[in-house]
Design an enzyme around this catalytic site. Structure first.
Site, PDB file in Angstrom:
ATOM      1  N   SER A 244       1.352  -1.312   0.273  1.00  0.00           N
ATOM      2  CA  SER A 244      -0.229   0.360   0.095  1.00  0.00           C
ATOM      3  C   SER A 244       0.838   1.029   0.171  1.00  0.00           C
ATOM      4  O   SER A 244      -0.223   1.982  -0.501  1.00  0.00           O
ATOM      5  CB  SER A 244      -0.914   0.225   1.514  1.00  0.00           C
ATOM      6  OG  SER A 244      -0.268  -0.322   2.080  1.00  0.00           O
ATOM      7  N   LYS A 289      -5.563   4.763   8.719  1.00  0.00           N
ATOM      8  CA  LYS A 289      -4.269   4.746   8.680  1.00  0.00           C
ATOM      9  C   LYS A 289      -4.034   6.563   8.546  1.00  0.00           C
ATOM     10  O   LYS A 289      -3.200   7.614   8.312  1.00  0.00           O
ATOM     11  CB  LYS A 289      -4.069   4.429   6.580  1.00  0.00           C
ATOM     12  CG  LYS A 289      -3.362   3.258   6.803  1.00  0.00           C
ATOM     13  CD  LYS A 289      -3.029   2.439   5.247  1.00  0.00           C
ATOM     14  CE  LYS A 289      -3.013   1.060   5.425  1.00  0.00           C
ATOM     15  NZ  LYS A 289      -2.601   0.519   3.978  1.00  0.00           N
TER      16      LYS A 289
END
Length: 350
Positions: A244, A289
């Site tokens: 990611s 995140k």
């Protein structure tokens, strides 16, 4: 002993018993929480996250931070009930079924190997995306994924080997390698020129007949996903794994290869997988995140389009969401933010 004292004693005993049992009873869940945040144009433990040699680089400013998710639980480390309950009460973490992240048959070693491989592929794709955006020519390569047990290639070719030539002819695509092998009759030898680490060597391998009658050596190769770059790009983030961080790696490489500071001193974080053509893909753990990014001081968060719906529901105060469809659109958005000009694509309100 009074009835009240006895009741309190029994209640205390039951609470203690529940706590002990809860700490011992494993549950098939995983707790996701904000993980480390690293500046891709900065250093980690005194070492640059991105090092480029063989090409001119330029000074950078600000932060282009990759964000991660830490997890508790998973194969070989089953979560206990008390930890899961604490997670359900914490708005900054998520508790999800273990099988939603890991196949039921996964071992801890397999999970680690997969995360490492995904990170390696992500770094390679990020480098390709940045160089493609800058019109810097790159070449495809062919890499060994695995060999069939007992086949001629078993023990001679290894996963990660880069096949640069077959019988002296440069290997530029999967089909060219397979075609060169098929030119031989079963029982003949084919010579692979292989780059392994920093060294290159020639490896002769015998051929056999496959089930369909074609000549094979028993090797599985990576089709058109490897690249040979005209200069060296090293990315080092320690033991962080997964795919990611691709977008932020590519932005860091792009920034170092272009004059002027891309961020203009801003603290920008973001996430998203990336393909060599610059297309940004969705990721997991977007809520955690964003929390990690804001805690690290970010004011802008680059968000894959497919994650926008979840992001707008949980964006922390003080963090601006910017939709990132491609590397090119992300660069343009940062330019507009830095120069206070032009439109900046946003995640639509839910």
């Amino acid at each position: 002993m009074s009835r009240r004292a006895l009741t309190l004693l029994v209640a205390g005993f039951l609470a203690l018993a529940f706590a002990v049992i809860g700490a011992m009873v494993p549950v098939p869940y995983v707790v996701l929480s904000p993980g480390p945040t690293e500046n891709t144009i900065g250093d980690v433990k005194g070492k640059p996250v991105i090092s480029i040699s063989g090409h001119e680089t330029y000074p950078t400013q600000g932060r282009l931070s990759m964000v991660t998710v830490a997890y508790q639980g998973g194969p070989g480390n089953r979560l206990d009930l008390v930890t899961a309950l604490r997670g359900w009460l914490d708005p900054t973490v998520a508790v999800v079924p273990e099988e939603s992240l890991f196949p039921k048959t996964s071992t801890p070693k397999e999970v680690e190997e997969q995360n490492t491989q995904e990170m390696t592929t992500s770094q390679e794709s990020a480098t390709a995306a940045a160089l493609n955006a800058l019109k810097i020519p790159i070449e495809r390569t062919v890499k060994v994924v695995s060999t069939n047990k007992g086949a001629p290639a078993d023990g001679k070719l290894k996963p990660g080997d880069e096949i640069t030539a077959v019988d002296g002819t440069p290997a530029t695509a999967l089909d060219s390698v397979a075609g060169a092998v098929r030119k031989h009759k079963p029982g003949e030898q084919v010579t692979f020129t292989v780059k392994r680490g920093d060294s290159e060597t020639q490896i002769p391998v015998s051929t056999i007949a496959g089930k369909d009658g074609t000549t094979i050596v028993g090797v599985t190769m990576q089709p058109s996903s490897g690249y040979r770059f005209p200069f060296k790009v090293d990315i080092s983030v320690g033991d962080i794994g997964g795919p990611s961080a691709g977008l932020m790696f590519s932005l860091g490489i792009y920034d170092k290869l272009t004059p002027g500071a891309l961020t203009g001193g801003m603290s920008i974080a973001g996430t998203g997988t990336i393909r060599a053509d610059g297309k940004v893909g969705p990721i997991g753990g977007i809520e955690q995140k964003m929390v990690g990014a804001r805690r690290a001081g970010a004011t802008v968060f680059l968000t894959p389009a497919d994650n926008c719906a979840d992001a707008v529901k949980a964006v922390p105060e003080g963090l601006r969401l910017v939709r990132a469809d491609t590397l090119e659109s992300a660069v343009k958005a940062i330019d507009a933010l830095r120069d206070h000009s032009g439109e900046v694509p946003a995640c639509p309100a839910a």
